[in-house]
Every structure is written in C-alpha cells, then in structure tokens.
Scaffold this motif. Structure first.
Motif, PDB file in Angstrom:
ATOM      1  N   GLN A 169      20.363  -1.477  13.351  1.00  0.00           N
ATOM      2  CA  GLN A 169      19.876  -1.762  14.543  1.00  0.00           C
ATOM      3  C   GLN A 169      19.387  -3.432  14.418  1.00  0.00           C
ATOM      4  N   LYS A 170      19.282  -3.924  15.715  1.00  0.00           N
ATOM      5  CA  LYS A 170      19.120  -5.376  15.524  1.00  0.00           C
ATOM      6  C   LYS A 170      18.220  -5.693  17.105  1.00  0.00           C
ATOM      7  N   ALA A 171      17.134  -6.568  16.816  1.00  0.00           N
ATOM      8  CA  ALA A 171      16.481  -7.125  18.179  1.00  0.00           C
ATOM      9  C   ALA A 171      16.092  -8.540  17.849  1.00  0.00           C
ATOM     10  N   LYS A 228      11.729  -7.808  23.377  1.00  0.00           N
ATOM     11  CA  LYS A 228      12.354  -6.985  22.446  1.00  0.00           C
ATOM     12  C   LYS A 228      13.544  -5.930  23.016  1.00  0.00           C
ATOM     13  N   TRP A 267      16.396  -3.647  21.269  1.00  0.00           N
ATOM     14  CA  TRP A 267      16.978  -3.219  20.268  1.00  0.00           C
ATOM     15  C   TRP A 267      18.398  -2.760  20.573  1.00  0.00           C
ATOM     16  N   SER A 293       6.848  -3.594  14.879  1.00  0.00           N
ATOM     17  CA  SER A 293       7.536  -2.414  15.484  1.00  0.00           C
ATOM     18  C   SER A 293       6.805  -1.047  15.104  1.00  0.00           C
ATOM     19  N   ARG A 320       9.114   1.177  14.639  1.00  0.00           N
ATOM     20  CA  ARG A 320       9.986   1.880  13.744  1.00  0.00           C
ATOM     21  C   ARG A 320       9.749   1.561  12.377  1.00  0.00           C
ATOM     22  N   VAL A 379      11.531  -2.004   9.070  1.00  0.00           N
ATOM     23  CA  VAL A 379      11.967  -2.950   9.525  1.00  0.00           C
ATOM     24  C   VAL A 379      11.674  -4.303   8.995  1.00  0.00           C
ATOM     25  N   GLN A 400      16.896  -3.498  11.492  1.00  0.00           N
ATOM     26  CA  GLN A 400      16.184  -1.869  11.209  1.00  0.00           C
ATOM     27  C   GLN A 400      17.186  -0.755  10.813  1.00  0.00           C
TER      28      GLN A 400
END
Ligand code: I3P
Length: 126
Positions: A19-21, A32, A34, A83, A85, A88, A102
């Motif tokens: 997962q990328k942001a 942001k 994701w 985040s 999440r 990260v 992530q």
C-alpha cells in the motif's frame, strides 16, 4: 542521446505489492490517498507502478513511465504517528517527496524496510 544506465542500476533487488500513499511533492503536502502499488527496488531507485505487474510491463512497451524515486540522500523511518494503519514507514527524498508504504503483514513490511534502508545506506549521500 540515449544514456545507457550502468548494469547495477538495472538490477532489481526486490519487487512486490504494498500500500502506498504519496503525502508530499517537492515539500508541498498532498492529500493522503492510499492505493495498491507494484513496487520495484533497484540499487539507486524505487519505481512505483499503479497497475499490476503484467499491466505495467505492457504499458512500458508503449513508453509509459512509472513514478521513480531517487534513493540517493533519501531517508527512511517508521512513521507510526502518520497513519491509523499498522506497519507504516516513510521515505523522504532529497527533492522533498514523501511516501508512506504499508502492509498488514509484519514480515513483508520488515523485509521491505530493511531492503530499502540497505539500498540507501550503500549509496553516496549526495
Ligand atoms: C483520509 C483517508 C486516509 C487516512 C487519512 C484521512 O481521508 O481516510 O485513509 O489515512 O487520515 O484524512 P480522505 O480520504 O477524506 O482524504 P490513514 O488510513 O493512513 O489513517 P489522516 O488525515 O489522519 O492522515
């Protein structure tokens, strides 16, 4: 005019989905967002592909370029506070681009963290 990159730059060290942001571009904060990205690490750079690997390879034939991150002088750090999440970390480039990466799977994110950190540590800082 074509510059031929040295072989070591072409060598893929690691690739996979994360997962990328992207949260900043040239120091300017971004909203942001994701998304799943196919990530390719070689000795000097990371490339982010929006698509599946198959789609990315097909697009490459038509001259489509992935987003490329220069690792020279870049920083990597865990970013718990950035985040809600788990797992990260953040990469910050010299040019002021910031990326969060992530995975819910602990060993996957640890492998990526160490692979990218090792690549950065091997490179000259400027
Ligand atoms: C953002 C979105 C992100 C979230 C971010 C939100 O809302 O829910 O997933 O980040 O939290 O602002 P929107 O889609 O409306 O922009 P995390 O999943 O990493 O928590 P943040 O503002 O606290 O970074």
């Amino acid at each position: 005019k074509d510059v031929i990159p040295p072989l070591e730059q072409l060598m893929v060290e690691k690739e996979g989905y994360l997962q990328k942001a992207k949260i900043a571009d040239g120091g300017k904060k971004l909203r942001k967002n994701w998304s799943t990205s196919w990530i390719v690490l070689s000795s000097r750079k990371i490339e982010f592909y929006k698509e599946s690997k198959q789609q990315a390879l097909a697009n490459m034939k038509t001259g489509h370029k992935p987003e490329s991150v220069d690792l020279c002088g870049a920083h990597i750090e865990w970013a718990k506070e950035k985040s809600s999440r788990k797992n990260v970390f953040q990469i910050t480039t010299v040019s002021g681009n910031e990326f969060l990466l992530q995975s819910d799977i602990d060993f996957i994110i640890l492998d990526w963290f160490h692979a990218i950190k090792n690549a950065i540590d091997r490179l000259p800082k400027d």
